[in-house]
Write an enzyme that holds these catalytic residues in place. Structure first.
Site, PDB file in Angstrom:
ATOM      1  CB  CYS A 186      -0.788   0.103   1.299  1.00 13.95           C
ATOM      2  SG  CYS A 186      -2.129  -1.056   1.455  1.00 13.95           S
ATOM      3  NE  ARG A 239      -4.671   2.459   1.795  1.00 15.48           N
ATOM      4  CZ  ARG A 239      -4.720   2.125   3.097  1.00 15.48           C
ATOM      5  NH1 ARG A 239      -5.687   2.592   3.852  1.00 15.48           N
ATOM      6  NH2 ARG A 239      -3.841   1.280   3.596  1.00 15.48           N
ATOM      7  CG  ASN A 241      -0.472  -5.075   5.681  1.00 14.74           C
ATOM      8  OD1 ASN A 241      -1.338  -4.885   6.513  1.00 14.74           O
ATOM      9  ND2 ASN A 241      -0.465  -6.130   4.874  1.00 14.74           N
TER      10      ASN A 241
HETATM   11  C1  LIG Z   1      -4.608  -5.305   4.275  1.00 12.29           C
HETATM   12  C2  LIG Z   1      -4.687  -3.797   4.477  1.00 12.29           C
HETATM   13  C3  LIG Z   1      -3.341  -3.193   4.263  1.00 12.29           C
HETATM   14  C4  LIG Z   1      -2.941  -3.299   2.824  1.00 12.29           C
HETATM   15  C5  LIG Z   1      -1.469  -3.203   2.730  1.00 12.29           C
HETATM   16  O1  LIG Z   1      -0.776  -2.478   3.408  1.00 12.29           O
HETATM   17  N1  LIG Z   1      -0.951  -4.045   1.856  1.00 12.29           N
HETATM   18  C6  LIG Z   1       0.448  -4.240   1.769  1.00 12.29           C
HETATM   19  C7  LIG Z   1       0.689  -5.704   1.635  1.00 12.29           C
HETATM   20  S1  LIG Z   1       2.298  -6.093   2.060  1.00 12.29           S
HETATM   21  O2  LIG Z   1       2.298  -6.401   3.474  1.00 12.29           O
HETATM   22  O3  LIG Z   1       3.220  -5.045   1.778  1.00 12.29           O
HETATM   23  O4  LIG Z   1       2.570  -7.262   1.243  1.00 12.29           O
HETATM   24  C8  LIG Z   1      -5.152  -3.420   5.881  1.00 12.29           C
HETATM   25  C9  LIG Z   1      -5.323  -1.874   5.982  1.00 12.29           C
HETATM   26  C10 LIG Z   1      -6.435  -1.648   7.002  1.00 12.29           C
HETATM   27  C11 LIG Z   1      -6.712  -3.025   7.555  1.00 12.29           C
HETATM   28  C12 LIG Z   1      -8.086  -3.229   8.221  1.00 12.29           C
HETATM   29  C13 LIG Z   1      -8.304  -2.212   9.336  1.00 12.29           C
HETATM   30  O5  LIG Z   1      -7.201  -2.164  10.215  1.00 12.29           O
HETATM   31  C14 LIG Z   1      -9.594  -2.506  10.102  1.00 12.29           C
HETATM   32  C15 LIG Z   1      -9.729  -3.956  10.587  1.00 12.29           C
HETATM   33  C16 LIG Z   1      -8.802  -4.249  11.768  1.00 12.29           C
HETATM   34  C17 LIG Z   1      -9.001  -5.677  12.257  1.00 12.29           C
HETATM   35  O6  LIG Z   1      -8.111  -5.918  13.308  1.00 12.29           O
HETATM   36  C18 LIG Z   1      -8.710  -6.665  11.132  1.00 12.29           C
HETATM   37  C19 LIG Z   1      -9.640  -6.392   9.970  1.00 12.29           C
HETATM   38  C20 LIG Z   1      -9.532  -4.951   9.442  1.00 12.29           C
HETATM   39  C21 LIG Z   1     -10.689  -4.819   8.439  1.00 12.29           C
HETATM   40  C22 LIG Z   1      -8.165  -4.680   8.756  1.00 12.29           C
HETATM   41  C23 LIG Z   1      -7.898  -5.674   7.610  1.00 12.29           C
HETATM   42  C24 LIG Z   1      -6.570  -5.421   6.889  1.00 12.29           C
HETATM   43  O7  LIG Z   1      -5.499  -5.633   7.766  1.00 12.29           O
HETATM   44  C25 LIG Z   1      -6.506  -3.954   6.371  1.00 12.29           C
HETATM   45  C26 LIG Z   1      -7.562  -3.828   5.264  1.00 12.29           C
END
Ligand SMILES: C[C@H](CCC(=O)NCCS(=O)(=O)O)[C@H]1CC[C@H]2[C@@H]3[C@H](O)C[C@@H]4C[C@H](O)CC[C@]4(C)[C@H]3C[C@H](O)[C@]12C
Length: 329
Positions: free
Chosen positions: A2, A16, A79
């Protein structure tokens, strides 16, 4: 992966990309001023600033990924897997500061703070706990960017405590931790928007053989560190008009520089990360613009078109089907 970025013209914009291999069913979610937040440890907040952002609504609760409030303060969670570490929740009588579960962090700050300065005060008096929302929605490993029109910070909760960094670039991606991301920019100190000069070695006269060689040396892969460098270069060199349509268009081009196409990043066998959505919020006007992977048309939701004194969440499902605008049929 992200990427988050800020951008200032006449107004201040923040947004974002959300890169992942699946969607939770997130929606544009407006939390009006009288929606009651019942925080796990910190009690209830009945009346507060209104928010607009992207959230997955579970059991009537807005689990925000990114949002801005009506005062122009914005925040996004990205993340930070392997580096995020949160506090254990303590019994109430064992701590003097507010305990905030990681999934409550965005509403905790944005319902109460109008500026980054006020957010800093809250951060100085809180413990961020690893408390999960539910068994089905376990703790997310994130770090956060918080910004208003005047400043920007990054918050990283790690094994050695809660770090709050000034973010002079107004960009955040994923790993490694923010200070390392910033340090890596030093490797590109010589990069310029201009056509390259021949400075390789005095004995060689090298030729700028093509137009468009500005930015030569900036990485083009989709790793988090490379996206940080790429989007920082794009944003900091960005030029656009000041008006809303020009600013919003430019903002999507800035984040478009790190767009993730299906097929380029396999995360597990046969699963690919893609840019599920890209957002751009005018923080002064409370307008949330977005595109999705298949819908490249910018769509917008205006928080001020809603009754912000209500106590009910207002949700708009993502318009994710693209349309071709035919000119000859
Ligand atoms: C996966 C998302 C982040 C995307 C990202 O950063 N991708 C990078 C991938 S990598 O690592 O670099 O490979 C994160 C951003 C916000 C997060 C959400 C939010 O924090 C809100 C809730 C929080 C809960 O604890 C879990 C579900 C959730 C609904 C989360 C699910 C997931 O972790 C999300 C959607």
């Amino acid at each position: 992966m992200c990427t988050a970025a800020t951008y200032k013209t006449k107004d201040f914009y923040m947004g974002r990309t959300l890169d992942y291999e699946f969607s939770y069913g997130e929606q544009i979610t407006i939390t009006p001023r009288n929606y009651e937040f019942d925080f796990r440890f910190a009690g209830k907040i009945k009346s507060h600033y209104a928010l607009i952002g992207m959230a997955f609504v579970a059991e009537g609760y807005p689990l925000y990924y990114d949002a801005v409030n009506e005062k122009g303060l914005g925040m996004a969670g990205l993340n930070f897997v392997g580096n995020a570490a949160y506090e254990e929740a303590l019994p109430e009588d064992e701590t003097e500061v507010s305990q905030v579960a990681q999934f409550e962090f965005i509403p905790w700050i944005l319902t109460q703070c109008a500026t980054v300065a006020e957010a800093r005060e809250k951060l100085a008096a809180m413990r961020l706990t690893g408390t999960a929302f539910s068994e089905q929605l376990p703790t997310a490993q994130l770090h956060w960017i918080i910004a208003d029109k005047d400043s920007c910070i990054v918050v990283e909760s790690m094994k050695d405590g809660l770090h709050v960094y000034d973010n002079p670039v107004g960009v955040l991606t994923n790993n490694p931790p923010f200070p390392s991301q910033m340090f890596a920019l030093n490797n590109y100190a010589g990069v310029s928007r201009k056509q390259p000069e021949s400075t390789f070695a005095g004995v060689l006269q090298l030729d700028a053989y093509s137009r468009g060689m500005g930015g030569m040396g900036i990485p083009g892969d989709l790793s988090s560190q490379s996206r940080f460098v790429k989007v920082a270069f794009t944003k900091l060199n960005s030029i656009s008009g000041e008006e809303e349509d020009e600013s919003v268009s430019q903002f999507f081009h800035i984040l478009g520089s790190v767009d993730q196409q299906r097929g380029c990043c396999e995360v597990t066998e046969g699963k690919y990360e893609i840019t599920i959505y890209t957002s751009c919020c005018n923080t002064a006007k409370g307008i949330y613009y977005y595109t999705t992977y298949d819908n490249r048309q910018i769509t917008a939701v205006d928080m001020h078109a809603e009754n912000l004194d209500s106590d009910q969440l207002i949700c708009y499902p993502l318009l994710s089907k693209g349309e071709v605008r035919w000119q000859n049929k």
